[in-house]
Every structure is written in structure tokens, then in C-alpha cells.
Scaffold this active site. Structure first.
Site, short mmCIF file in Angstrom:
data_model
loop_
_atom_site.label_atom_id
_atom_site.label_comp_id
_atom_site.label_asym_id
_atom_site.label_seq_id
_atom_site.Cartn_x
_atom_site.Cartn_y
_atom_site.Cartn_z
N LYS A 1 31.32 -4.98 -5.12
CA LYS A 1 31.82 -5.56 -3.94
C LYS A 1 32.50 -6.16 -3.28
O LYS A 1 33.35 -6.51 -4.21
CB LYS A 1 30.70 -7.30 -4.41
CG LYS A 1 30.78 -8.25 -3.69
CD LYS A 1 29.69 -9.90 -4.19
CE LYS A 1 29.28 -10.98 -2.87
NZ LYS A 1 29.24 -10.62 -2.32
N LEU B 1 23.49 -3.89 -2.87
CA LEU B 1 24.61 -5.11 -4.08
C LEU B 1 23.83 -5.88 -4.76
O LEU B 1 22.19 -6.26 -4.26
CB LEU B 1 25.93 -5.50 -3.38
CG LEU B 1 25.71 -6.58 -4.02
CD1 LEU B 1 27.30 -5.84 -4.75
CD2 LEU B 1 26.16 -7.90 -3.00
N TYR C 1 35.56 -9.00 -4.50
CA TYR C 1 35.34 -10.79 -4.55
C TYR C 1 34.23 -11.24 -4.65
O TYR C 1 33.13 -10.02 -5.65
CB TYR C 1 35.21 -10.97 -2.89
CG TYR C 1 34.50 -10.42 -1.63
CD1 TYR C 1 34.19 -9.14 -1.29
CD2 TYR C 1 33.82 -11.27 -0.65
CE1 TYR C 1 32.51 -8.60 -0.97
CE2 TYR C 1 32.25 -11.94 -0.69
CZ TYR C 1 32.19 -9.80 -0.48
OH TYR C 1 30.69 -10.03 0.60
N GLU D 1 19.39 -3.84 2.91
CA GLU D 1 19.42 -4.65 2.55
C GLU D 1 19.94 -5.52 3.37
O GLU D 1 20.21 -4.71 4.59
CB GLU D 1 20.34 -5.36 1.29
CG GLU D 1 21.22 -4.19 1.14
CD GLU D 1 22.72 -4.91 0.04
OE1 GLU D 1 22.24 -5.48 -0.80
OE2 GLU D 1 23.56 -3.70 0.16
N ARG E 1 28.81 -9.46 -12.87
CA ARG E 1 29.21 -8.69 -11.44
C ARG E 1 30.21 -8.76 -11.03
O ARG E 1 30.65 -7.67 -11.12
CB ARG E 1 28.22 -9.56 -10.48
CG ARG E 1 27.94 -8.24 -9.34
CD ARG E 1 27.58 -8.66 -7.79
NE ARG E 1 27.62 -9.29 -7.39
CZ ARG E 1 26.92 -10.32 -6.20
NH1 ARG E 1 25.96 -9.74 -5.99
NH2 ARG E 1 27.66 -11.30 -5.39
N1 PLP Z 1 23.91 -8.03 -0.21
C1 PLP Z 1 25.05 -8.54 0.19
C2 PLP Z 1 25.15 -6.79 1.18
C3 PLP Z 1 25.46 -9.01 -0.04
O1 PLP Z 1 26.72 -9.00 0.57
C4 PLP Z 1 25.37 -10.29 -0.11
C5 PLP Z 1 25.64 -11.55 -1.10
O2 PLP Z 1 27.54 -11.79 0.39
C6 PLP Z 1 24.11 -10.24 -0.94
C7 PLP Z 1 23.03 -8.90 -0.99
C8 PLP Z 1 23.33 -11.32 -1.87
O3 PLP Z 1 24.32 -11.28 -3.66
P1 PLP Z 1 24.38 -12.86 -3.93
O4 PLP Z 1 22.80 -13.30 -4.02
O5 PLP Z 1 24.60 -12.62 -5.40
O6 PLP Z 1 25.23 -13.42 -3.32
#
Ligand code: PLP
Length: 294
Positions: A147, A205, A33, A180, A52
């Protein structure tokens, strides 16, 4: 106003939207997603999110359900039909419907769902006072760079955070380093003023907001390091932050109940948030209405 979703080629009423019980997303979490924020009608970092998405699909050998240009159109159409000018667009793609079997179906027809909802992004108070995070063990799989819709560890982590009265849970690897947040990347600013966030790898991620913030830091001459940091280092930091498409960049002022620095949002976090919104080309949807009211 009734909400509309896009499901496999049709715009349908959100309330009645459904996928089949043998969808592999439901059976095996066999899908990926993306979440893109819409800020004052602008799709923030859309190119990065679609790049991505392409990578996630590729890593799982999932076909694109439609041409990426058509997907951009559908995302806009879903936002338009839901009258969303400030909100979040969700794109979910699974390996589709097939009789239950772990192995890939011979001719998968991917499922594509696009939904959109309005949001206020963060509460003004979260920017004024910062948010709190707790730390929890990282119990996820070894391919966190994809993701994937398999989000059970994050569901449990977010629930623990909510029960502790915290906004986010920072996941920690067995070596004591923060990977994270459950739905955000984690950052600290050291006492020397160096911005630190974990380097992209299969352990995290690679946030699209993270990448934009790093580019903005570099352009502004802010010293930064992409490396792992420990929970202890975070406790001793001058500032801490989280970043994601749905929050942009929000200050963290408490970690496991301990104040970060002097316990109030710091200048570097504020600067980065402004830089991010300038990069998207919009006014801060949280701060701008407060300023207008003054
Ligand atoms: N890390 C995780 C596990 C996430 O689920 C997300 C966003 O949903 C992020 C980092 C941040 O990613 P982004 O800046 O692309 O939203």
C-alpha cells in the site's frame, strides 16, 4: 471546529501541518499508508489494517516509526481531537527527510502523519441505485500488494472515472482481466450465483475489507471463487460490487455504461454489506439514519 493532525510526535493545527521539502515521500513516493474507517466510534478491522501496514513497511525495509500500540493510541487521539465518530483515519509513513539521493539514507528517521476526517461513507442513493464503473488499462507497477503512497495511476484513473460520470475505474491487465478498482477491490456474482474476486497476489492490494467479506461469505455458506475474471465476464454478471474501508461494500450497477444484470442492486451484495457491518459490530451508517427517519 479547527482540525488537528499528528505530525512526527506533535498534535498540530491541520492548516499549518507540514513535512519537509526533502521528505522522501514528497521526493520519491518512498512511503506507505493505511486508511481505517471509524464507524460509530469503532475502528473497523483495525487489526487487519495494522497487520497490512506492518507488511508494507517490511516489504520496503521501512522501520516502524513507533510501537504499533502507540500508533493505535495516536489514531484514537486524532479522532478524539477532531470529534470524529464516523470518518476515516489516514496513517502515512515515509522514509523521512534526507538529502536527495535515490539510495536509502544511512539512519532513516521515518515521517509519521496521522489525520482524520468525518465522512458519511456512501450516499444513500449509491446503495439504492448502485454506482457505475468504467474500465481502464492497469498502468501500475508490479508490486500492487504494497500500500504505497505512489498513487499517480489511481489519481489519473479516478479523474477519468469522474469525467465519465462514474464512481470508480476498474483497472484491467493486458490479458483482459480486471485487477481491481483505483481504491477498491472488484467483485462479480456469476449467473450461477458464485461470488468471484481476484485472488491475492502482487497484482492487487489485498483489501482488508475483501478479506473480511470472504470470511463472512464462507461463514454464511455463500459459494465463492478467488480468481481473475474478464471484463466480458463482468458485463455478463448477475451482480457486481466494490469493497474498501471507505465504502465497505457497494453495488455496481453499470460497467462501461452497460447495466449489470437487471441494472439494480442485487441481494447478495446487500447481504454481504450487512454481514460486513455485523462483523464490525455496528449499524449501517448509511442505511440506519434512513430507517430511523421512517
Ligand atoms: N485496492 C486498492 C488499489 C485500494 O487503494 C484499496 C483501498 O484503498 C483497496 C483495494 C481496498 O482495500 P481496503 O479494503 O483495505 O480498504
Amino acid at each position: 471546529m479547527p482540525r488537528t493532525a499528528y505530525v512526527n510526535g506533535r498534535y498540530v493545527a491541520h492548516g499549518g501541518a507540514h513535512v519537509h521539502i526533502e521528505d522522501r515521500g514528497f521526493q520519491f513516493a518512498d512511503g506507505v499508508y493505511e486508511v481505517v474507517s471509524v464507524v460509530d466510534g469503532v475502528f473497523a478491522d483495525e487489526d487487519g489494517h495494522l497487520a497490512r501496514l506492518s507488511r508494507s513497511l517490511n516489504e520496503l525495509d521501512l522501520p516502524w516509526p513507533m510501537h504499533p500500540m502507540s500508533l493505535r493510541f495516536v489514531m484514537r487521539e486524532v479522532a478524539r481531537r477532531n470529534r470524529v465518530r464516523n470518518g476515516l483515519v489516514y496513517v502515512q509513513i515515509t522514509r523521512g527527510e534526507a538529502p536527495r539521493d535515490f539510495r536509502f539514507p544511512a539512519d532513516p528517521v521515518p515521517t509519521l502523519v496521522v489525520t482524520c476526517r468525518s465522512t458519511k461513507f456512501s450516499a444513500p442513493q449509491q446503495l439504492e441505485k448502485g454506482v457505475s464503473v468504467i474500465t481502464i488499462p492497469d498502468i501500475r507497477w508490479a508490486r500492487r500488494d504494497i500500500k504505497s503512497v505512489a498513487l499517480l495511476p489511481q489519481v489519473l484513473g479516478k479523474q477519468r472515472a469522474a469525467e465519465a460520470g462514474a464512481f470508480e475505474a476498474w483497472q484491467v491487465d493486458p490479458d483482459g482481466t480486471v485487477t481491481e478498482g483505483c481504491s477498491s477491490n472488484a467483485w462479480i456474482v456469476t449467473q450461477e450465483g458464485v461470488l468471484v474476486t481476484r485472488a491475492a497476489s502482487t497484482r492487487i492490494l489485498n483489501g482488508i475489507t475483501r478479506l473480511s467479506l470472504l470470511a463472512e461469505a464462507e461463514a454464511a455458506g455463500i459459494p465463492f471463487e478467488e480468481r481473475a475474471f474478464t471484463v466480458e465476464e463482468a458485463y455478463a454478471a448477475r451482480e457486481a460490487l466494490i469493497s474498501s474501508a471507505s465504502t465497505f461494500c457497494v453495488p455496481v450497477t453499470r460497467i462501461d455504461g452497460k447495466p449489470v444484470g437487471d441494472g439494480v442492486p442485487g441481494p447478495l451484495g446487500r447481504r454481504l454489506r450487512q454481514a460486513y457491518l455485523a462483523h464490525v459490530g455496528v449499524a449501517d451508517p448509511v442505511i440506519a439514519p434512513m430507517v430511523t427517519k421512517l
